[in-house]
Design an enzyme around this catalytic site. Structure first.
Site, PDB file in Angstrom:
ATOM      1  CG  HIS A   8     160.370  75.814  51.380  1.00 26.80           C
ATOM      2  ND1 HIS A   8     161.518  75.889  51.853  1.00 26.80           N
ATOM      3  CD2 HIS A   8     160.521  76.001  50.099  1.00 26.80           C
ATOM      4  CE1 HIS A   8     162.068  75.928  51.057  1.00 26.80           C
ATOM      5  NE2 HIS A   8     161.930  75.847  49.712  1.00 26.80           N
TER       6      HIS A   8
ATOM      7  CD  GLU B 121     171.033  74.938  45.944  1.00 29.87           C
ATOM      8  OE1 GLU B 121     169.801  75.140  46.719  1.00 29.87           O
ATOM      9  OE2 GLU B 121     171.433  76.277  45.443  1.00 29.87           O
TER      10      GLU B 121
ATOM     11  CB  CYS C 257     172.885  72.108  54.297  1.00 29.68           C
ATOM     12  SG  CYS C 257     172.495  72.457  52.546  1.00 29.68           S
TER      13      CYS C 257
ATOM     14  NE  ARG D 286     163.311  71.276  46.462  1.00 30.00           N
ATOM     15  CZ  ARG D 286     162.817  72.490  47.526  1.00 30.00           C
ATOM     16  NH1 ARG D 286     161.824  71.391  49.233  1.00 30.00           N
ATOM     17  NH2 ARG D 286     163.684  73.967  47.278  1.00 30.00           N
TER      18      ARG D 286
ATOM     19  NE  ARG E  54     165.975  76.801  54.476  1.00 27.03           N
ATOM     20  CZ  ARG E  54     165.960  75.298  55.139  1.00 27.03           C
ATOM     21  NH1 ARG E  54     166.050  75.439  56.201  1.00 27.03           N
ATOM     22  NH2 ARG E  54     166.418  74.165  54.602  1.00 27.03           N
TER      23      ARG E  54
ATOM     24  NE  ARG F 297     169.821  79.394  51.300  1.00 25.85           N
ATOM     25  CZ  ARG F 297     168.239  78.614  51.137  1.00 25.85           C
ATOM     26  NH1 ARG F 297     169.346  77.144  50.430  1.00 25.85           N
ATOM     27  NH2 ARG F 297     167.672  78.524  51.325  1.00 25.85           N
TER      28      ARG F 297
ATOM     29  CG  ASN G 219     165.443  69.397  50.362  1.00 30.05           C
ATOM     30  OD1 ASN G 219     166.046  69.235  50.645  1.00 30.05           O
ATOM     31  ND2 ASN G 219     165.296  70.422  50.718  1.00 30.05           N
ATOM     32  CG  ASP G 220     166.121  73.429  44.834  1.00 30.94           C
ATOM     33  OD1 ASP G 220     165.514  72.822  44.677  1.00 30.94           O
ATOM     34  OD2 ASP G 220     166.710  74.864  45.626  1.00 30.94           O
TER      35      ASP G 220
END
Length: 592
Positions: free
Chosen positions: A203, A450, A521, A484, A310, A347, A473-474
């Protein structure tokens, strides 16, 4: 002496400036800039802290019992000498006057300077006095914290810029930057950052890209090797940090910096150009945002909607207090109204793993006590474990939907039962709003893909939702069993892995076959190096940080999606998809 530190490049470009170190401490230290008019007042505050500790140590000396060991009395004398040495508190005045650091930050910065001097001493006895110095400083920091009830929250990495008047650009150097501190970081004066830990999709890396500033993470030793106020170059393209560069190197990177600024200005001219491929396919370029105010940047970048709001960032930096329904409603409403009728996908709160809250569950579970937070009570699992909190968020989202086009996105779904529970919660919330005669609009329900399980059972999931959003990402993290954020295994985090591409391609194809909207996304969506690949898979909606939209749009405008699609089977069957894609797409790129 000039030297280089190597890490993982996560945000492109060149940044040149003075190093600002935020070192970890056993005592939480607030770091912020003070206005020029408060310099004298801040130094006086530091002196008062020093005087308070002096009185405390003198009282301890006076109260020593007659039979106390002589060494204890001598130790107190050493601490008093260190405390009143000009090299500590008086020297900290430099950081307050020249850098406008607050008292705590100035003292911590001077501690680091002196600690390194102790480390370089040949005499073992003198080297060991560093521990005494650290104890003295922590006493002063504690005294300042007691006297400063209004101290900034957030701990060692909480950095807030206020009226900074310095002339030199500043670069942040830290072991890591906690997700809860990112909102503060986004409002800071820093023009780049370097961290010891992290990976391409940690992040901290995502925030750097959202700010469009150069960053290098996973350097391991940067915060130990770089000193306060060192001149530093961040090469965000190569993942290189150059400390105290020579004049020739400095001038070369300043030239590259100017070239980068010209390129940004050129891309900015595409803002109002529709993203349409050469073969006439319209591509939606949406923005990922964290706070309502980010919607302004999304519009300025030419976004055609918000693909990911987010919402968890509304829950952070609150010292355990959750936002009320009305507070959330106002935030969602502000974002919806700012987008002027364009879709806003909100989300539900995605906390856990690398985004813990002070309050993590019904049992007040603390993040650091969880053995494997990435696999634990996070995202929709946490929401369903907190039904009253979840319904409160849903009510706020539905109320905001009365003011524009809102879509609801559920993160980390792996079971059909989770979707059914969400649908039941939505039904109950709508009934509550009807009973209280509160307006709301129609909201589409979607899930994030994800978890590999969700991708593999997508046909069943698609029967119960209106759209999907693929969080690459996930998805990569869970597919490859790679943390990650862990630089030790960051080299194994591979978006081009054949398994990842198979899941991604099949998910897009299945959603389109069933007439359901699909977007990506994750960070792949904002990386222009993957634009051709995603277009070849049939993706027509990308969601990314606003700063990434211009470069992706340029790639879209030069692409023939139909021609790109002909290369996809060969890429998916390849043992080296990245190489095959580069060879397949290169002729197409040269044509345009």
């Amino acid at each position: 002496m000039s030297f280089q530190v190597f890490g993982i490049p996560v945000s492109r470009g060149v940044a040149i400036g003075r190093a600002v170190l935020v070192a970890s401490s056993r005592v939480d230290v607030a770091h912020y800039f003070i206005p020029a008019t408060e310099v004298d007042q801040e130094y006086e505050r530091l002196m008062r802290g020093r005087d308070a500790v002096t009185r405390e140590l003198q009282a301890l000396k006076t109260d020593l019992p007659p039979d106390a060991p002589h060494e204890l009395d001598a130790l107190l004398d050493v601490h008093l000498l260190l405390l009143n040495d000009d090299a500590l508190v008086d020297a900290a005045r430099h950081w307050i006057e020249e850098r406008h650091y607050n008292a705590e930050w100035a003292l911590s910065a001077q501690l680091e300077v002196l600690a390194r001097q102790f480390d370089e001493m040949e005499d073992e006895y003198l080297r060991e006095r560093k521990a005494d110095l650290e104890q003295v400083v922590e006493r002063v920091l504690s005294a300042l914290a007691v006297a400063q009830d209004a101290a900034l929250p957030g701990g060692a990495a909480a950095v807030v810029a206020r009226d900074f008047a310095g002339e030199d650009p500043l670069l942040l150097v830290a072991a890591d930057i906690a997700p809860a501190d990112m909102i503060q970081f986004k409002r800071s004066v820093f023009q780049g950052f370097i961290t010891d830990i992290g990976g391409k999709t940690s992040h901290t890396a995502i925030v750097a890209r959202s700010m469009d500033i150069p960053a290098v993470v996973g350097t391991r030793e940067a915060s130990r090797l770089i000193r306060q106020d060192d001149w530093v170059i961040i090469d965000g393209d190569a993942g290189t940090v150059i400390v105290n560069p020579s004049p020739i190197i400095l001038e070369e990177y300043r030239f590259r910096q100017r070239q980068s600024e010209l390129e940004r200005a050129r891309l900015a001219r595409l803002r109002h150009t529709p993203a349409i491929t050469l073969d006439g396919q319209r591509i939606e370029l949406h923005a990922n945002i964290e706070l309502p105010g980010d919607a302004v940047a999304a519009l300025a970048a030419g976004a055609t909607g918000v693909g990911l709001f987010r919402s968890e960032f509304l829950f952070m930096n609150r010292e355990g207090e959750l936002p009320s329904e009305d507070e959330q409603f106002e935030a969602y409403k502000a974002a919806v109204e700012a987008m002027r009728g364009m879709p806003v996908t909100i989300r539900t709160v995605d906390v856990g793993a690398d985004k813990p809250l002070d309050r993590m569950s019904v049992n007040e579970l603390r993040h650091e006590h969880v053995l494997n937070p990435a696999m634990g009570l996070r995202a929709i699992r946490w929401s369903l474990a907190e039904p009253s909190m979840f319904r409160q968020q849903l009510r706020a989202i539905f109320r905001a939907s009365a003011f524009g086009h809102v879509k609801l996105l559920v993160p980390m779904v792996a079971h059909l039962s989770e979707i059914r529970q969400v649908q039941e919660a939505v039904k109950r919330v709508k009934q509550q709003l009807d009973d209280s005669k509160q307006a709301y609009g129609e909201i589409q329900l979607g899930v994030m893909i994800e978890v590999p399980a969700a991708a593999l059972m997508l046909p069943q999931l698609l029967k119960h939702v209106d759209f999907i959003s693929i969080g690459t990402n996930d998805l990569i993290q869970y597919t490859l069993a790679i943390d990650r954020a862990d630089e030790a295994v960051a080299h194994l985090y591979d978006p081009w892995h054949p398994a990842v591409l198979q899941l991604l391609s099949s998910s897009i194809a299945q959603a389109r076959a069933m007439g359901k909207e699909v977007s990506v996304c994750g960070e792949m969506a904002g990386d222009a190096g993957f634009t051709d690949l995603l277009l070849s898979m049939g993706l027509n909606c990308f969601s990314m940080h606003p700063s990434q939209i211009p470069s992706v749009k340029q790639r879209v405008l030069r692409a023939d999606a139909h021609r790109l699609a002909t290369a996809l089977p060969r890429i998916l069957e390849s043992e080296d998809p990245a190489k095959t894609a580069a060879e397949a797409f290169a002729p197409h790129q040269r044509l345009h």
